[in-house]
Structure formats: structure tokens, C-alpha cells
Design an enzyme around this catalytic site. Sequence first.
Site, mmCIF file in Angstrom:
data_model
loop_
_atom_site.group_PDB
_atom_site.id
_atom_site.type_symbol
_atom_site.label_atom_id
_atom_site.label_comp_id
_atom_site.label_asym_id
_atom_site.label_seq_id
_atom_site.Cartn_x
_atom_site.Cartn_y
_atom_site.Cartn_z
ATOM 1 N N ASP A 185 20.255 62.723 48.818
ATOM 2 C CA ASP A 185 20.217 61.346 48.339
ATOM 3 C C ASP A 185 19.075 61.160 47.353
ATOM 4 O OD1 ASP A 185 20.442 58.630 47.993
ATOM 5 O OD2 ASP A 185 20.161 58.098 50.102
ATOM 6 N N HIS A 187 18.609 58.266 45.998
ATOM 7 C CA HIS A 187 18.167 56.924 46.415
ATOM 8 C C HIS A 187 17.849 56.007 45.247
ATOM 9 C CE1 HIS A 187 16.132 54.266 49.520
ATOM 10 N NE2 HIS A 187 17.153 54.766 50.201
ATOM 11 N N GLU A 211 23.688 61.954 45.883
ATOM 12 C CA GLU A 211 23.987 60.532 46.074
ATOM 13 C C GLU A 211 23.098 59.652 45.209
ATOM 14 O OE1 GLU A 211 23.542 57.281 49.714
ATOM 15 O OE2 GLU A 211 24.106 59.348 50.170
ATOM 16 N N GLU A 237 26.504 52.433 47.288
ATOM 17 C CA GLU A 237 25.961 51.563 48.330
ATOM 18 C C GLU A 237 25.437 50.252 47.761
ATOM 19 O OE1 GLU A 237 21.550 52.887 49.507
ATOM 20 O OE2 GLU A 237 22.906 54.595 49.308
ATOM 21 N N HIS A 287 28.824 53.826 53.330
ATOM 22 C CA HIS A 287 27.391 53.718 53.582
ATOM 23 C C HIS A 287 27.186 52.907 54.860
ATOM 24 C CE1 HIS A 287 23.427 51.637 52.713
ATOM 25 N NE2 HIS A 287 23.090 52.887 52.442
#
Length: 384
Positions: A185, A187, A211, A237, A287
Site C-alpha cells: 500500500d 497509501h 495500492e 478507497e 476496502h
Amino acid sequence: MTEIVDYELYDVPPRWLFLELETSDGLVGWGEPVVEGRSKTVAAAVEELLDNYLLGRDPNRIEDHWQAMYRGGFYRGGPILMSAIAGIDQALWDIKGKRFGAPVHELLGGRARDRIRVYQWIGGDRPADVGEAAAEQVEAGFSALKMNATPEIRRVDSPAAVEAAVERLRSVREAVGPEVEIGVDFHGRVTKPMAKRLVAALEPHEPMFVEEPVLPQHNDALAEIASHTTTPIATGERMFSRWDYKEVFEDGTVDVIQPDLSHAGGITEVKKIAAMAEAYDVALAPHCPLGPVALASCIQVDACSPNALIQEQSLNIHYNETSDVLDYLADPSVFEYEDGFVDVLDEPGLGIDLDEEYIEAQSEEPVDWHNPIWRHDDGSVAEW
């Protein structure tokens, strides 16, 4: 006619908001309308939607209510409104399933699978000791893991920052071998130039996906980033409706979408997003670093979506320092993970039985979770 007559909101630790919706014939549905760190703001939006529109109406007309809550306002979309709608939508589906004595997925066409694979988080916000943690989770039965790629990272950072990310993934791969999937991730912490370098550098260790390589406002950069790797690209997400996803489907660079059932309009909307994704040969991996109602809602959509790949869940995640997913359930066995999978929930509605006494007691505890504000070494704000 049956009507929606009452509701209650519970702000509970570690950072969740539960909605209890009641009908005139005594049925109760649960939802989880929350934006992490903005629960009070979402609670106000839920109250506004319920007090000004939904109270006194027939709970069965879910699609009509979704359209009215979304299109009834001149200003639409965004995390607060869509999360408020999401939690209400979950509660309405819970009520409908209980009315007909069927799990929600049966009302959406029936199951396309018997169980869904789950992954376990390792390493925390600033990832560390990931190799050892990975081995422990595989020993516990998980066959898929996810970790943050980096701590805060500069707009253009050093070769050492890239090598540190590579070393973390290498340590996990060496600890668990080639049979275990590892999601990485970014993020939204990483800028386009660093994302290009990182995806290429990480590829030899074969992550399951990278991700959110960039923030969604920079989704136009995904094609260039994807050109530097064969690793699947995942995102979503922080995208809140099918209209937000339309461009990434048409662009063709995203391989896995990650809508959040408590942010992206609930079960009604995410089922539509999943169907759109299927048409573009894109996998679904919802998510869910949230609570039991959100997770149950995810599993209901996973159950009836042919393109569902894997499910995030928050058991023992680094945010859950005071309460965890299973604490709020009267029967925690519904989320029993076996061989890295969880069975499709088959009880009526969302398929879970919440411990209302525990929820009420926990709602008396102070809850004030906010994500940290990180800064670079020059004092400027960094992405968390």
C-alpha cells in the site's frame, strides 16, 4: 404501511460509528456510517438525512431512498455525504433481509462463491519488523498479507528511501515464500516520480498489487506509473461513487478496485461499481479497515460479485488499540478465518448479531481518533 420510526447513533472505540435503525413493526437494522477521524461530522449528515427525509417512510424502497438521498441535494458526492448514505443503506438492507428471512446476497441474486479470501495487515503506519510479523500471520493461517510501502516520503527522495522499501518487501517475501500474496500500500503518500521508481524497484519481489500509488486526484498519472511495471495496480478507497470510477475503468490501467462499503454509498452503490468493474475485467477487493457492520456488508457484496478477489479486514490492525472487530459481536464465530478464508454469512440481513449492551457501554467511552499530521524534515506537511 411499515415505517422507519426511530434511530440511534453510537460513537464507539476505536474509531467507528454505528447506526441502529428501527421500523414500526419492530425490525432493527444496523449500519456503519463513518469517515475515520470525522465521525461527528458524518453523524450530523446521517441525522440530517434521517430527520429531513427518511423517518416515516417505507424501509423497503431502498433504491428509491438511495436516489432521493443522493439526488435530493443540489451538492452531491464526497466522503461525508456518501458515508452517511452508506451507513443508512446498510441498515436498510439489514432490515430487508430480516423481513424476508434471507441474507442480503440472496436478495441481490444469490451467492457466486461459498467463501472469500481475506488478508491480514502487518507492519503499522511506519512499517517495521515486517518479516517476523509476516511469518507469524502465515503461521496463524493467513495466505495473503498487506503492508505499507513506506513511511512519509519526500516528493523526490533518495535511493536509500527506495532501497528501504525494497528491503521491507524482500524481507517479507523471504519469510513467507512464493505461495503467499503480499499487497503493498502506497497509501497516497507517494508522488508520481517516486511511484514510478518504486513500482519498478518492488516488482522483482512480486507484490499481489500496489495500492493507491498516487492520490485519486492524480489518477491521470496511473497510466504512466503502470507503464513501469507488470504488477497489478489497485485503487479506490477514496473514491465514492460509480461516477468517480468511470474514468479509471475507461482508462484501463487499474486492475483491482477497492471501494469502501462505508464510504462509497453502501451496498446499493458498491454492487453497481462491482458490476461496472466486471465489464472492464477489473477485480473487486473492498476496502475495510473498519468494524463488524462494514465487514459484514463487504462480505454480502463479495458473495454475489463474480469478480471479487479478496477482502480486507481489520482484526488486530494497528488502529484497533482499545476495541476490535469481534468485541462488538454476540457471536464472533461468524468471522472465523480458516485457511485464509471467511465463509459467506448466511443468517438473515447482514448476517451478524451485535452485542447491544456492549455497544451502549462502549459508546459512553470518549472517542476522539484522528489520523496524525506528519511533517517532513523541513517542517512541511507530509502525506499520511
